[in-house]
Design a protein around this motif. Sequence first.
Motif, mmCIF file in Angstrom:
data_model
loop_
_atom_site.group_PDB
_atom_site.id
_atom_site.type_symbol
_atom_site.label_atom_id
_atom_site.label_comp_id
_atom_site.label_asym_id
_atom_site.label_seq_id
_atom_site.Cartn_x
_atom_site.Cartn_y
_atom_site.Cartn_z
ATOM 1 N N HIS A 83 0.816 -1.223 0.000
ATOM 2 C CA HIS A 83 0.000 0.000 0.000
ATOM 3 C C HIS A 83 0.849 1.271 0.000
ATOM 4 C CE1 HIS A 83 -3.176 2.813 0.788
ATOM 5 N NE2 HIS A 83 -2.661 3.154 1.963
ATOM 6 N N THR A 84 1.835 1.330 0.885
ATOM 7 C CA THR A 84 2.587 2.579 1.062
ATOM 8 C C THR A 84 3.706 2.774 0.039
ATOM 9 O OG1 THR A 84 4.055 1.518 2.678
ATOM 10 C CG2 THR A 84 2.085 2.626 3.532
ATOM 11 N N THR A 163 -2.655 9.256 12.808
ATOM 12 C CA THR A 163 -2.703 8.932 11.379
ATOM 13 C C THR A 163 -4.083 8.439 10.980
ATOM 14 O OG1 THR A 163 -0.347 8.356 11.358
ATOM 15 C CG2 THR A 163 -1.690 7.484 9.565
ATOM 16 N N GLU A 167 -5.205 11.931 8.642
ATOM 17 C CA GLU A 167 -3.902 11.705 8.021
ATOM 18 C C GLU A 167 -3.246 13.011 7.581
ATOM 19 O OE1 GLU A 167 -1.859 9.060 4.426
ATOM 20 O OE2 GLU A 167 -3.973 8.792 4.931
ATOM 21 N N ASN A 176 5.365 10.629 9.942
ATOM 22 C CA ASN A 176 5.493 9.789 8.749
ATOM 23 C C ASN A 176 4.299 8.830 8.734
ATOM 24 O OD1 ASN A 176 6.131 7.951 6.740
ATOM 25 N ND2 ASN A 176 8.294 7.851 7.279
ATOM 26 N N THR A 177 3.227 9.222 8.064
ATOM 27 C CA THR A 177 1.984 8.452 8.102
ATOM 28 C C THR A 177 2.125 7.080 7.440
ATOM 29 O OG1 THR A 177 1.235 9.599 6.088
ATOM 30 C CG2 THR A 177 0.513 10.493 8.201
ATOM 31 N N SER A 178 2.972 6.977 6.429
ATOM 32 C CA SER A 178 3.178 5.676 5.769
ATOM 33 C C SER A 178 3.770 4.669 6.746
ATOM 34 C CB SER A 178 4.100 5.827 4.559
ATOM 35 O OG SER A 178 3.494 6.616 3.551
ATOM 36 N N LYS A 181 1.125 3.576 9.246
ATOM 37 C CA LYS A 181 0.192 2.602 8.663
ATOM 38 C C LYS A 181 0.801 1.206 8.665
ATOM 39 C CE LYS A 181 -2.426 5.599 5.516
ATOM 40 N NZ LYS A 181 -2.729 5.873 4.080
#
Length: 314
Positions: A83-84, A163, A167, A176-178, A181
Motif C-alpha cells: 500500500h505505502t 494517522t 492523516e 510519517n503516516t506511511s 500505517k
Amino acid sequence: MISSLINALPGSVAQGLIWGILAIGVYITFKVLDYADLTVDGSIATGGAVAVMCILNGTNPYIALLLAFGAGMLAGLVTGIFHTVFGIPTILSGILTQLGLYSINMRILGKSNQAISVDEFALNVSLRYIPESCINTGIFCLVIILLLYWFFGTELGAAVRATGCNERMAKAQGINTSAQKVLGLVLSNGLVGVSGALYAQYQGSADVNMGRGAIVIGLAAVIIGDVIFGKMFRNFALRMVASVIGAIIYFIAIAIVLQLGFSTNDLKLFSALIVAIFLAIPYLKSKNVRKILKKKMEKIRKRLNRRKGEKANA
C-alpha cells in the motif's frame, strides 16, 4: 434445547475469547487506522500453521505463539509495503497478501491440514479442556489489552492513532503516516497470528482454509461491541474489551442459531446478517433521532408563530 444451549455456552465463550484477540487486531486497523485490511483471512491461517508445525517439531507452545505473532507481523508488513511503497489501494493490497499466503501456508503445513493432539503436547488451549481454555485465553486477552493500552499511550502509539484520525493533519505535524500505517498493520496481523495459533490448538488442527470469513467475524465482534458498549466504554482499553465481548456475543448467537436446528452451511449467511444488522443499528438510531428533532423543531416554530400572531393582533 435450553439445557443443550447452556452446555454449549462455555465452548462459545472459549471461542469468543480466542477470536477476541483477532477482533482486537481488526479494531486496530478498522477503528484506529481507518484501514480496511483483508489480510486477516490469510494471516490467521499462517499463525495457526506456524504454531502447529513448531509444536510438532518440539517447540514450546508459548514460543510457538511468539513465532506465530512474528509470522502474522510479516504478513502485515507485506500488506503495508504493497500500500505505502507501491501505491496499491487498501483493499487490493490485503487481497493480494491473502492470496499469496494461501500458497505459503500450504508450504508451511506440507499439506492442506495438519493435526495436533493434546494427548501428545502441552497445548495452551484445547477443546477437551474448555474451562482451562477460557481461563488461559482470558489471561491472554487481558495481557494484550494492557500492553496495547500502554503502547497507544506512548508517542509512537499516539502517532498511529493520529494517522488514523486525520492523516493530513498528522502529516502537517511531521508524522510519517506511511510508517505508522505499516506499524499498525504489522501489529494488527501479529495479533491475528496469535489468534490463529490458539484457534488451531483449540480445534486440534491447522488448515489452510481455517481463515475463510475471519474478517467478517472480526468486524462483527468490533461492530457488536461498539453498538452495545460504545456509549458506556469511552476509554481506549475498554473499547478493546468491548471488541472481545462482541466476539463472545457473536459466538453465543451462532450457538443459538445451531440449537434452533439450522444447518452449519447457513452459518456464513447468519454471520453476514448479524454484521448487517449491527451496522444498520447506528444509522437507524440516528435517523430516528433526526425525525424526533425535526418534529420538536416544528412544534417550537408553530408556537413561535402563534405568539407572533397574538402579539400582532394585540
